[in-house]
Design a protein around this motif. Sequence first.
Motif, PDB file in Angstrom:
ATOM      1  N   ILE A  16       0.701  -1.233   0.007  1.00  0.00           N
ATOM      2  CA  ILE A  16       0.020  -0.045  -0.213  1.00  0.00           C
ATOM      3  C   ILE A  16       0.864   1.277  -0.173  1.00  0.00           C
ATOM      4  N   PRO A  17       0.920   1.934  -1.360  1.00  0.00           N
ATOM      5  CA  PRO A  17       1.765   3.254  -1.083  1.00  0.00           C
ATOM      6  C   PRO A  17       1.425   4.273   0.009  1.00  0.00           C
ATOM      7  N   GLU A  35       1.215   7.406   0.329  1.00  0.00           N
ATOM      8  CA  GLU A  35       0.321   8.348  -0.138  1.00  0.00           C
ATOM      9  C   GLU A  35      -1.115   7.906   0.045  1.00  0.00           C
ATOM     10  N   SER A  36      -1.416   6.445  -0.149  1.00  0.00           N
ATOM     11  CA  SER A  36      -2.779   6.007   0.087  1.00  0.00           C
ATOM     12  C   SER A  36      -3.389   5.723   1.500  1.00  0.00           C
ATOM     13  N   PRO A  68      -3.939   7.378   3.979  1.00  0.00           N
ATOM     14  CA  PRO A  68      -5.036   8.381   4.382  1.00  0.00           C
ATOM     15  C   PRO A  68      -6.432   7.892   3.676  1.00  0.00           C
ATOM     16  N   VAL A  69      -6.289   7.473   2.357  1.00  0.00           N
ATOM     17  CA  VAL A  69      -7.533   6.739   1.738  1.00  0.00           C
ATOM     18  C   VAL A  69      -7.827   5.682   2.633  1.00  0.00           C
ATOM     19  N   GLU A  70      -6.989   4.887   2.904  1.00  0.00           N
ATOM     20  CA  GLU A  70      -7.195   3.313   3.609  1.00  0.00           C
ATOM     21  C   GLU A  70      -8.001   3.703   5.076  1.00  0.00           C
ATOM     22  N   LEU A  89      -6.443   2.137  -4.296  1.00  0.00           N
ATOM     23  CA  LEU A  89      -6.594   3.174  -3.567  1.00  0.00           C
ATOM     24  C   LEU A  89      -5.914   4.437  -3.837  1.00  0.00           C
ATOM     25  N   ARG A 117      -7.833   8.074  -4.298  1.00  0.00           N
ATOM     26  CA  ARG A 117      -7.484   9.277  -3.847  1.00  0.00           C
ATOM     27  C   ARG A 117      -7.571  10.130  -4.744  1.00  0.00           C
ATOM     28  N   LEU A 177     -10.977  13.313   6.936  1.00  0.00           N
ATOM     29  CA  LEU A 177     -10.404  12.329   8.144  1.00  0.00           C
ATOM     30  C   LEU A 177     -10.990  12.814   9.397  1.00  0.00           C
TER      31      LEU A 177
END
Lengths: 257, 190
Positions: A7-8, A10-11, A13-15, B172, B176, B190
């Motif tokens: 999982i990068p 930068e991703s 926060p999306v996770e 993901l 984003r 968030l």
Amino acid sequence: MSNDPRIPRESEPVEELLRAAAAHDREVASGRDAAFLRRMERRLREEPAPPVAKAPPRWNVLLPAGALAAAVLVVAVFVFLPGRRGPADGLLHGEGGVQLLAVNGGERVVSDEEGRFIYLLGGGAVSLFGGGGSDLLVIGPGRIQLDRGEIWVHVVGGAQGFAVETPGGTIAVVGTLFSVAVADQTIVRVTRGAVEARVEGSTTVLGAGQSATFGGDAVGIQEGPAAGEPPRWVWELADRAAAFDWRETYPSGSPHQ
Amino acid sequence: MDEQTREEIDPGVFRRFRKGDADAACLVVERYHRPLLAFLRAHLGDRDLAEDVAQEVFLRLLEHRHTLRGPRQLASWLFTVAIRAARRQLQRGEATLPEENAPRQTGSPPVQGDRLQEERRLHVLHAALASLPEKERELLTLRYFAGLPIKDLAGTLGMPMGSVGVKIGRSLQRLRRELESSGHRLEDLL
């Protein structure tokens, strides 16, 4: 923070956002979920369990004696074994009803007008749903020849290179769900993804919602009306294909994996 | 979250389920209804429709229970059939678009304060998920809303286990980009 190195960063926060949204969804829906469970339990206790879906009727298999044992053992599937290419050396004749079929490379399959086929190829990567009155030949790995009738092809993934040959040209799979019907002409209808039609040396890519006609007296590829939704029987066969258990038939894996 | 779907049905319960025992069927539904409903809600964006589809999937499972060899197959079977059913709903246009389902201050029941903020966040996320390619949307909703472990994800979506993590990562990143291109800052959500 994710503990998965794939999982990068930068991703992450999306996770985190997804996890928070899922937690909120569970919280607000907990009452509805409980009500759903009660309704289902009441239904399951008040109504007897439905009878299991009927096993598909057997094919009247006309095979050389050497291939007969395999046909008895296997419920479904074209078997695309290397070295089995070549002209048809067997004929499978389908009668009415939905059929789960065992076919070896080099064999021809014919169904009557009421017949319905499900072929699962490549461990389920490709499902073929055949309409009545189909006549097709398994040429070899990833390639069949449709001479008459209609089939729907659903590519789940990993089946690039799969192709359907017809008297008018070749339909190569680029994407996912499409149908090919052969009568006087060949008609291709694409529901999802894309296919590549190769006719008389020219190539046309058809995307989702497009249809095309070629072969017969026509020259080249003629664009057709917008492709509609698949008929109901295609979805019914798709559900049956999804329910098919590969491991039960092939405990050690698909014969062509 | 994976604990939701890691725990399998007891083999003895599964055998009774295959024979048509109502109590065992209830245990199977109890075990899987939450992840299945969560997946369908996230995927279809409509709670009523999600329940209709979930009921259809469970009844189909009962009808096809003889095709399953053991409890380990239950999750993959259920979610494979659920995905197909959800695709049909989306193709028929019966699922509600997230834009039509946006939470508002007025209406019944009233939604206020933090709850409204949470609902809006969920709505923004649903809208962004809806704009993803079908496979990526399915992958993310199965992973994060249904909580499917990698093994069941691979079985359900028909992909090698080794590629699931990479595809989640890519999905993901695309999600984003979708969120940012629609004018939402992750920090605000968030």
